[in-house]
Motif scaffolding. Sequence first.
Motif, PDB file in Angstrom:
ATOM      1  N   LEU A   1       0.826  -1.213   0.000  1.00 57.77           N
ATOM      2  CA  LEU A   1       0.000   0.000   0.000  1.00 57.77           C
ATOM      3  C   LEU A   1       0.861   1.264   0.000  1.00 57.77           C
ATOM      4  CD1 LEU A   1      -2.818  -1.001   2.502  1.00 57.77           C
ATOM      5  CD2 LEU A   1      -3.070  -0.588   0.055  1.00 57.77           C
ATOM      6  N   MET A   2       1.910   1.254   0.809  1.00 58.03           N
ATOM      7  CA  MET A   2       2.789   2.421   0.866  1.00 58.03           C
ATOM      8  C   MET A   2       3.478   2.654  -0.477  1.00 58.03           C
ATOM      9  SD  MET A   2       2.326   3.803   3.733  1.00 58.03           S
ATOM     10  CE  MET A   2       3.647   4.996   3.749  1.00 58.03           C
ATOM     11  N   ASN A   3       3.925   1.597  -1.125  1.00 55.49           N
ATOM     12  CA  ASN A   3       4.555   1.743  -2.448  1.00 55.49           C
ATOM     13  C   ASN A   3       3.563   2.300  -3.462  1.00 55.49           C
ATOM     14  OD1 ASN A   3       7.071   0.831  -1.652  1.00 55.49           O
ATOM     15  ND2 ASN A   3       6.644  -1.296  -2.196  1.00 55.49           N
ATOM     16  N   GLU A   4       2.347   1.791  -3.433  1.00 52.97           N
ATOM     17  CA  GLU A   4       1.315   2.284  -4.345  1.00 52.97           C
ATOM     18  C   GLU A   4       1.003   3.753  -4.068  1.00 52.97           C
ATOM     19  OE1 GLU A   4      -1.320   2.141  -7.528  1.00 52.97           O
ATOM     20  OE2 GLU A   4       0.202   0.687  -6.919  1.00 52.97           O
ATOM     21  N   MET A   5       0.923   4.113  -2.794  1.00 54.64           N
ATOM     22  CA  MET A   5       0.650   5.512  -2.443  1.00 54.64           C
ATOM     23  C   MET A   5       1.785   6.417  -2.889  1.00 54.64           C
ATOM     24  SD  MET A   5      -1.154   5.097   1.299  1.00 54.64           S
ATOM     25  CE  MET A   5      -1.053   6.827   1.656  1.00 54.64           C
TER      26      MET A   5
ATOM     27  N   PHE B   1       1.267   9.451  -5.379  1.00 54.53           N
ATOM     28  CA  PHE B   1       1.607  10.815  -4.980  1.00 54.53           C
ATOM     29  C   PHE B   1       2.691  11.401  -5.874  1.00 54.53           C
ATOM     30  CE2 PHE B   1      -0.332   9.815  -0.758  1.00 54.53           C
ATOM     31  CZ  PHE B   1      -1.288  10.815  -0.799  1.00 54.53           C
ATOM     32  N   ALA B   2       3.629  10.575  -6.313  1.00 49.69           N
ATOM     33  CA  ALA B   2       4.661  11.071  -7.236  1.00 49.69           C
ATOM     34  C   ALA B   2       4.016  11.506  -8.551  1.00 49.69           C
ATOM     35  CB  ALA B   2       5.720  10.003  -7.483  1.00 49.69           C
ATOM     36  N   SER B   3       3.072  10.711  -9.029  1.00 53.16           N
ATOM     37  CA  SER B   3       2.363  11.045 -10.262  1.00 53.16           C
ATOM     38  C   SER B   3       1.536  12.315 -10.071  1.00 53.16           C
ATOM     39  CB  SER B   3       1.462   9.876 -10.666  1.00 53.16           C
ATOM     40  OG  SER B   3       0.718  10.196 -11.811  1.00 53.16           O
ATOM     41  N   LEU B   4       0.846  12.403  -8.962  1.00 49.30           N
ATOM     42  CA  LEU B   4       0.031  13.583  -8.659  1.00 49.30           C
ATOM     43  C   LEU B   4       0.911  14.813  -8.522  1.00 49.30           C
ATOM     44  CD1 LEU B   4      -2.755  14.763  -7.955  1.00 49.30           C
ATOM     45  CD2 LEU B   4      -2.317  14.107  -5.585  1.00 49.30           C
TER      46      LEU B   4
ATOM     47  N   GLU C   1       1.858  16.048 -11.886  1.00 49.74           N
ATOM     48  CA  GLU C   1       0.728  16.729 -12.532  1.00 49.74           C
ATOM     49  C   GLU C   1       0.509  18.125 -11.940  1.00 49.74           C
ATOM     50  OE1 GLU C   1      -2.771  14.245 -12.583  1.00 49.74           O
ATOM     51  OE2 GLU C   1      -1.613  12.536 -13.314  1.00 49.74           O
ATOM     52  N   VAL C   2       0.643  18.256 -10.636  1.00 45.46           N
ATOM     53  CA  VAL C   2       0.487  19.567  -9.985  1.00 45.46           C
ATOM     54  C   VAL C   2       1.558  20.531 -10.481  1.00 45.46           C
ATOM     55  CG1 VAL C   2       0.688  20.777  -7.762  1.00 45.46           C
ATOM     56  CG2 VAL C   2      -0.716  18.710  -7.931  1.00 45.46           C
ATOM     57  N   HIS C   3       2.800  20.065 -10.598  1.00 46.66           N
ATOM     58  CA  HIS C   3       3.875  20.928 -11.104  1.00 46.66           C
ATOM     59  C   HIS C   3       3.604  21.350 -12.551  1.00 46.66           C
ATOM     60  CE1 HIS C   3       6.478  20.981  -7.693  1.00 46.66           C
ATOM     61  NE2 HIS C   3       6.565  19.649  -7.644  1.00 46.66           N
ATOM     62  N   GLU C   4       3.073  20.449 -13.348  1.00 49.50           N
ATOM     63  CA  GLU C   4       2.745  20.780 -14.737  1.00 49.50           C
ATOM     64  C   GLU C   4       1.641  21.835 -14.791  1.00 49.50           C
ATOM     65  OE1 GLU C   4       2.825  20.770 -18.898  1.00 49.50           O
ATOM     66  OE2 GLU C   4       4.296  20.124 -17.414  1.00 49.50           O
ATOM     67  N   ILE C   5       0.634  21.681 -13.952  1.00 50.33           N
ATOM     68  CA  ILE C   5      -0.462  22.668 -13.907  1.00 50.33           C
ATOM     69  C   ILE C   5       0.071  24.026 -13.468  1.00 50.33           C
ATOM     70  CG2 ILE C   5      -2.587  23.298 -12.684  1.00 50.33           C
ATOM     71  CD1 ILE C   5      -3.279  20.269 -12.706  1.00 50.33           C
TER      72      ILE C   5
END
Length: 138
Positions: A102-106, A110-113, A116-120
């Motif tokens: 679960l921690m790896n998936e999170m 979060f890395a992907s999110l 995306e936030v930096h791109e926005i």
Amino acid sequence: MEKNEKSQDTVAGKKESIPQLFGRNVRKYRKARNLTQEQLSEKLEISQKHLSIIETGTQFASASLIGRISEVLEVSPGDLFGGSSDGFQEIKNLCNIIMSMLMNEMRHKFASLDSEVHEIKRILQEGKNPDGDPFSFY
């Protein structure tokens, strides 16, 4: 369970008493460690007769003696009362594996999110959409 050992229910259908259950498990773990009653009683600093009456369930051990038996036989006190730390350890290991997954998936999400936030933020600072056209608010 060994052939000669009774289950928690006796032949007469009566439940085994706690001292009997405890004594049976002391005997089982003593034998698993290839110790005689004499050897274990020496390590526990009690008489062989005292150990014998504990193993038969005739007399119950004191709390401090239960602790010493547990240490000498290298089992948990719960194991001496019929519980098993193995099952608990297996559950604990499975929980650790699941938590790790679960921690790896999170972290991945979060890395992907975060990306995306930096791109926005970059797009908003430039005032353009990804195609290079200025934003139109009308």
